[in-house]
Scaffold this active site. Structure first.
Site, PDB file in Angstrom:
ATOM      1  NE  ARG A 248      -4.218  -1.547   0.095  1.00 48.90           N
ATOM      2  CZ  ARG A 248      -4.290  -2.669  -0.614  1.00 48.90           C
ATOM      3  NH1 ARG A 248      -3.258  -3.035  -1.377  1.00 48.90           N
ATOM      4  NH2 ARG A 248      -5.382  -3.415  -0.588  1.00 48.90           N
ATOM      5  CD  GLU A 276      -3.617   2.497  -5.548  1.00 48.74           C
ATOM      6  OE1 GLU A 276      -2.755   1.713  -5.969  1.00 48.74           O
ATOM      7  OE2 GLU A 276      -4.378   2.241  -4.585  1.00 48.74           O
ATOM      8  CG  HIS A 295      -3.930  -1.490  -6.937  1.00 44.59           C
ATOM      9  ND1 HIS A 295      -4.226  -0.704  -5.857  1.00 44.59           N
ATOM     10  CD2 HIS A 295      -3.861  -2.758  -6.444  1.00 44.59           C
ATOM     11  CE1 HIS A 295      -4.339  -1.442  -4.772  1.00 44.59           C
ATOM     12  NE2 HIS A 295      -4.120  -2.702  -5.103  1.00 44.59           N
TER      13      HIS A 295
END
Length: 337
Positions: A248, A276, A295
């Protein structure tokens, strides 16, 4: 006709994921284990149709896009005793009221860890060959580098530091074993004997950062790990080092990392960032020493079937009166995602 003796189950997730999680052969098997309407997926626990289905539900099969399971959902589902999550973390899904009721919870986090570890292994191997940097140079110059430019390239004895013996971290350590790497591990919950069994040399975080050519992050996103790689710790990574983050973005100070990357002292493979996605003007999109992906390390496409298969396998165990293979307990969430 559905077997009235089977437990009643309801889907709760973004319905777009359902065909990938449960293709026809798995959906058929699911129908042998529970009474469920494959065409009905809950998106809102307050919807009248949802409340009618929840009134009979004993099992909730959840996934990405499932609403929070709190007091309101529980009030609508008095018979609910099990949540089977066809995705990773349940940290933000299961509310305190659900834990207090004593729901049995299972997650497909182990299955989701597999593609993340595979992505990371690929990134380590390519980073050790400087494939990302040399690709950019080759695109710009369109000539092969001189042989002397390869002096520091190669994976023989490459020092790889793994931060976090999470499910992803442990699977990565398994995948690294066939290669002639020097592997180090930092995890405050793993003792020296367990680290050795995992094939790694245990180190403090600071020692690992100083010793590693490639640092790969696999710690959970919890308060204790917030900004664990701050400016001072990033500065400990040796010049030319590579940071890989498939965990993360919150684990790394974004401004400090950007400064290191813009300055060119470090390189990075980043599948996650903070924020993000990054703002459109971020320099990380165009830096030659940054390999940025949207991602994608976790389960996508045909990999989602593995998550659905995990749910079906848990239902088989549940029906046989066996312990679930992938249970989640409230106490686990203090040190895991």
């Amino acid at each position: 006709m559905p077997n009235p003796h089977l437990p009643a189950a309801v889907f709760a997730m973004n319905p777009a994921h359902l065909p990938e999680l449960l293709p026809p052969h798995l959906m058929s098997r699911l129908g042998e284990l529970v009474r469920i309407d494959p065409a009905f997926v809950v998106r809102d626990f307050t919807d009248p149709a949802a409340r009618a289905a929840l009134a009979e539900a004993e099992i909730l099969i959840t996934g990405w896009g499932c609403p929070h399971i709190g007091a309101e959902a529980l009030a609508a589902a008095p018979r609910l005793h099990t949540v089977l999550h066809a995705a990773g973390s349940v940290r933000n899904l299961i509310g305190e009221d659900a834990w207090r009721r004593g729901l049995t919870v299972s997650s497909a986090v182990q299955a989701n860890a597999l593609p993340v570890a595979e992505y990371t292994l690929a990134a380590i191997l390519l980073a050790g060959k400087d494939a990302f940097g040399l690709r950019e140079r080759f695109r710009a110059e369109r000539v092969y580098p001189a042989s002397t430019d390869y002096a520091d390239i190669g994976n023989l004895g490459r020092r790889v530091g793994v931060i976090g013996a999470s499910r992803v971290g442990r699977r990565l350590l398994e995948l690294l074993r066939p290669f002639e790497f020097s592997v180090m591990l930092h995890d405050p919950y793993v003792d020296d004997a367990e680290a050795a069994a995992l094939g790694a040399v245990p180190m403090s975080l600071e020692e690992l950062l100083r010793a590693s050519d490639i640092v790969s992050l696999h710690a959970p996103d919890i308060p204790q790990t917030y900004r664990m790689l701050d400016r001072d710790r990033l500065a400990l990574i040796r010049d030319g080092g590579v940071l890989i983050n498939t965990s993360r973005g919150a684990l790394v100070d974004p401004e400090a990392l950007t400064d290191e990357l813009v300055g060119g002292r470090l390189s990075a493979v980043l599948d996650v960032t903070e924020p993000e996605p990054l703002p459109t003007g971020s320099p990380l999109y165009r830096l030659p020493n940054v390999f940025l992906t949207p991602h994608i390390a976790g389960s996508l496409g045909n990999e989602l079937e593995r998550l659905g298969r995990t749910v079906v396998e848990e239902l088989v165990r549940l029906g046989a009166g066996l312990q679930l293979a992938h249970p989640v307990h409230r106490a686990d969430l203090t040190i895991s995602a």
